[in-house]
Design an enzyme around this catalytic site. Structure first.
Site, PDB file in Angstrom:
ATOM      1  N   SER A 192       0.887  -1.179   0.000  1.00 50.43           N
ATOM      2  CA  SER A 192       0.000   0.000   0.000  1.00 50.43           C
ATOM      3  C   SER A 192       0.913   1.214   0.000  1.00 50.43           C
ATOM      4  O   SER A 192       2.068   1.123   0.446  1.00 50.43           O
ATOM      5  CB  SER A 192      -0.845  -0.006   1.271  1.00 50.43           C
ATOM      6  OG  SER A 192      -1.439   1.259   1.490  1.00 50.43           O
ATOM      7  N   TYR A 222      -1.849  -1.334  10.686  1.00 48.70           N
ATOM      8  CA  TYR A 222      -1.994  -1.625   9.251  1.00 48.70           C
ATOM      9  C   TYR A 222      -0.801  -1.070   8.463  1.00 48.70           C
ATOM     10  O   TYR A 222      -0.194  -1.789   7.665  1.00 48.70           O
ATOM     11  CB  TYR A 222      -3.300  -1.026   8.716  1.00 48.70           C
ATOM     12  CG  TYR A 222      -3.448  -1.180   7.221  1.00 48.70           C
ATOM     13  CD1 TYR A 222      -3.695  -2.429   6.652  1.00 48.70           C
ATOM     14  CD2 TYR A 222      -3.308  -0.093   6.369  1.00 48.70           C
ATOM     15  CE1 TYR A 222      -3.809  -2.576   5.278  1.00 48.70           C
ATOM     16  CE2 TYR A 222      -3.424  -0.233   4.991  1.00 48.70           C
ATOM     17  CZ  TYR A 222      -3.677  -1.487   4.454  1.00 48.70           C
ATOM     18  OH  TYR A 222      -3.775  -1.628   3.088  1.00 48.70           O
TER      19      TYR A 222
HETATM   20  N1  LIG Z   1      -8.702  -0.583  -1.291  1.00 52.28           N
HETATM   21  C1  LIG Z   1      -7.691   0.197  -0.959  1.00 52.28           C
HETATM   22  O1  LIG Z   1      -7.828   1.430  -0.869  1.00 52.28           O
HETATM   23  C2  LIG Z   1      -6.308  -0.387  -0.734  1.00 52.28           C
HETATM   24  C3  LIG Z   1      -5.231   0.496  -0.709  1.00 52.28           C
HETATM   25  C4  LIG Z   1      -3.955  -0.014  -0.501  1.00 52.28           C
HETATM   26  C5  LIG Z   1      -3.763  -1.365  -0.339  1.00 52.28           C
HETATM   27  N2  LIG Z   1      -4.835  -2.208  -0.359  1.00 52.28           N
HETATM   28  C6  LIG Z   1      -4.581  -3.640  -0.168  1.00 52.28           C
HETATM   29  O2  LIG Z   1      -5.117  -4.346  -1.254  1.00 52.28           O
HETATM   30  C7  LIG Z   1      -5.408  -5.676  -0.850  1.00 52.28           C
HETATM   31  C8  LIG Z   1      -6.804  -6.043  -1.334  1.00 52.28           C
HETATM   32  O3  LIG Z   1      -7.745  -5.231  -0.668  1.00 52.28           O
HETATM   33  P1  LIG Z   1      -9.083  -4.687  -1.343  1.00 52.28           P
HETATM   34  O4  LIG Z   1      -9.002  -3.228  -1.366  1.00 52.28           O
HETATM   35  O5  LIG Z   1      -9.360  -5.411  -2.597  1.00 52.28           O
HETATM   36  O6  LIG Z   1     -10.113  -5.051  -0.182  1.00 52.28           O
HETATM   37  P2  LIG Z   1     -11.369  -6.036  -0.140  1.00 52.28           P
HETATM   38  O7  LIG Z   1     -12.332  -5.684  -1.216  1.00 52.28           O
HETATM   39  O8  LIG Z   1     -11.818  -5.985   1.285  1.00 52.28           O
HETATM   40  O9  LIG Z   1     -10.746  -7.455  -0.480  1.00 52.28           O
HETATM   41  C9  LIG Z   1     -10.005  -8.190   0.457  1.00 52.28           C
HETATM   42  C10 LIG Z   1      -9.900  -9.625  -0.003  1.00 52.28           C
HETATM   43  O10 LIG Z   1      -9.161 -10.349   0.970  1.00 52.28           O
HETATM   44  C11 LIG Z   1      -9.946 -11.450   1.423  1.00 52.28           C
HETATM   45  N3  LIG Z   1      -9.677 -11.702   2.837  1.00 52.28           N
HETATM   46  C12 LIG Z   1      -9.822 -10.846   3.865  1.00 52.28           C
HETATM   47  N4  LIG Z   1      -9.518 -11.453   5.013  1.00 52.28           N
HETATM   48  C13 LIG Z   1      -9.173 -12.731   4.702  1.00 52.28           C
HETATM   49  C14 LIG Z   1      -8.776 -13.863   5.463  1.00 52.28           C
HETATM   50  N5  LIG Z   1      -8.651 -13.803   6.800  1.00 52.28           N
HETATM   51  N6  LIG Z   1      -8.506 -15.021   4.834  1.00 52.28           N
HETATM   52  C15 LIG Z   1      -8.637 -15.108   3.479  1.00 52.28           C
HETATM   53  N7  LIG Z   1      -9.012 -14.067   2.699  1.00 52.28           N
HETATM   54  C16 LIG Z   1      -9.278 -12.894   3.312  1.00 52.28           C
HETATM   55  C17 LIG Z   1     -11.399 -11.012   1.188  1.00 52.28           C
HETATM   56  O11 LIG Z   1     -12.248 -12.122   1.021  1.00 52.28           O
HETATM   57  P3  LIG Z   1     -13.196 -12.753   2.151  1.00 52.28           P
HETATM   58  O12 LIG Z   1     -13.824 -11.614   2.871  1.00 52.28           O
HETATM   59  O13 LIG Z   1     -14.118 -13.581   1.331  1.00 52.28           O
HETATM   60  O14 LIG Z   1     -12.292 -13.568   2.988  1.00 52.28           O
HETATM   61  C18 LIG Z   1     -11.257 -10.278  -0.135  1.00 52.28           C
HETATM   62  O15 LIG Z   1     -11.248 -11.187  -1.193  1.00 52.28           O
HETATM   63  C19 LIG Z   1      -5.243  -5.706   0.664  1.00 52.28           C
HETATM   64  O16 LIG Z   1      -3.999  -6.298   0.984  1.00 52.28           O
HETATM   65  C20 LIG Z   1      -5.242  -4.245   1.057  1.00 52.28           C
HETATM   66  O17 LIG Z   1      -4.514  -4.003   2.228  1.00 52.28           O
HETATM   67  C21 LIG Z   1      -6.106  -1.744  -0.560  1.00 52.28           C
END
Ligand SMILES: NC(=O)c1ccc[n+]([C@@H]2O[C@H](COP(=O)([O-])OP(=O)(O)OC[C@H]3O[C@@H](n4cnc5c(N)ncnc54)[C@H](OP(=O)(O)O)[C@@H]3O)[C@@H](O)[C@H]2O)c1
Length: 255
Positions: free
Chosen positions: A138, A151
């Site tokens: 991130s 985080y």
């Molecule tokens: N969105 C942002 O602004 C942003 C910015 C910077 C970095 N990121 C990073 O990008 C990555 C993806 O996030 P996203 O934004 O796409 O968020 P998201 O829509 O909440 O997706 C998170 C994914 O991780 C899975 N997950 C969460 N907890 C889990 C667990 N304990 N075991 C297995 N799977 C799990 C969720 O599926 P289930 O709920 O079905 O388990 C979902 O598929 C993360 O690492 C996040 O830190 C996001």
């Protein structure tokens, strides 16, 4: 056929990355907790592309999950050419007021599982002489993040760790790329209870974030920071004094 193992593929950035792999003709092994979502995604992707989608419904914050994945991969003779460590979550609020158990789960998912999956599959990739790893950090990895302190620290780990092993693996045929997204419109903010934070008003689409990361990984690049604003932010935090950056961060983060 080559298989891409993508964690956190039931939605958001991970799902978009999975679609890109399928579009390019790769089989998939998708992992997240939500079995119903994964089943729908399998059906949708297999209808659209001539690929096989396997999935495992697992909580990756549990230590046994990595071995379960390994057993599944071995049992089904999957050839993992790509590993995407994408699953992760955040939590918004003053550190002293938040649930410490949630932080344990965050560290297990965002750090421990990423480290262990990376080692297991990097070892296999080294044996086969090729493979590509994309670890999702991130822009929060680039400076301390008040109100998302744990985080931010987990993502700083992902960045530092990924870039270090990338260097260890140079000239082996195995590449490690780190994706540093800024705010993207996914379920991330609901789970983190971080809606209405000023910094998160400008969101990119998860599809665009995924495409930038995917392309960077295929080219074996060191890092991808999607979006002009995020690139500017990354530059600013590098050149300004640390104390000033912290003051600015707390203003941008405080609801
Ligand atoms: N969105 C942002 O602004 C942003 C910015 C910077 C970095 N990121 C990073 O990008 C990555 C993806 O996030 P996203 O934004 O796409 O968020 P998201 O829509 O909440 O997706 C998170 C994914 O991780 C899975 N997950 C969460 N907890 C889990 C667990 N304990 N075991 C297995 N799977 C799990 C969720 O599926 P289930 O709920 O079905 O388990 C979902 O598929 C993360 O690492 C996040 O830190 C996001």
């Amino acid at each position: 056929m080559k298989t891409a193992l993508v964690t956190g593929a039931s939605g958001g950035i991970g799902l978009e990355i999975a679609r890109l792999f399928a579009k390019d003709g790769n089989n998939l092994l998708l992992i997240s907790r939500s079995e119903d979502k994964l089943l729908n995604i399998k059906q949708e992707i297999e209808q659209q592309y001539s690929v096989t989608v396997n999935y495992l419904s697992l909580d990756l914050s549990k230590t046994e999950s990595v071995q379960i994945i390994e057993n599944y991969v071995e049992h089904n003779g999957l050839h993992i050419e790509y590993l995407v460590n994408n699953a992760g979550f955040g939590d918004f609020g003053r550190f002293v007021e938040r649930d410490v158990q949630k932080y344990h789960e965050m560290i297990a998912l965002n750090i421990v599982t990423v480290m262990e999956l990376t080692q297991r599959y990097a070892q296999k990739m080294l044996k086969q002489g090729h493979g590509q790893i994309l670890n999702v950090a991130s822009i929060a990895a680039l400076q301390p993040v008040p109100l998302m302190a744990v985080y931010g620290a987990t993502k700083a780990f992902v960045l530092s760790f990924s870039e270090a092993i990338r260097q260890e693996l140079r000239n082996t045929g195995v590449t490690v790329t780190t994706l540093l997204p800024g705010p993207a419109a996914t379920n991330f903010f609901n789970r983190a209870e971080a809606n209405n934070v000023p910094l998160f008003r400008f969101m990119m689409s998860p599809a665009k974030v995924a495409l930038d990361g995917y392309k960077a990984m295929l080219k074996g690049k060191r890092r991808a920071i999607p979006g002009f604003l995020n690139k500017c932010l990354a530059f600013v935090v590098r050149v300004l004094p640390g104390g000033f950056v912290l003051n600015m961060a707390v203003k941008l983060m405080d609801k």
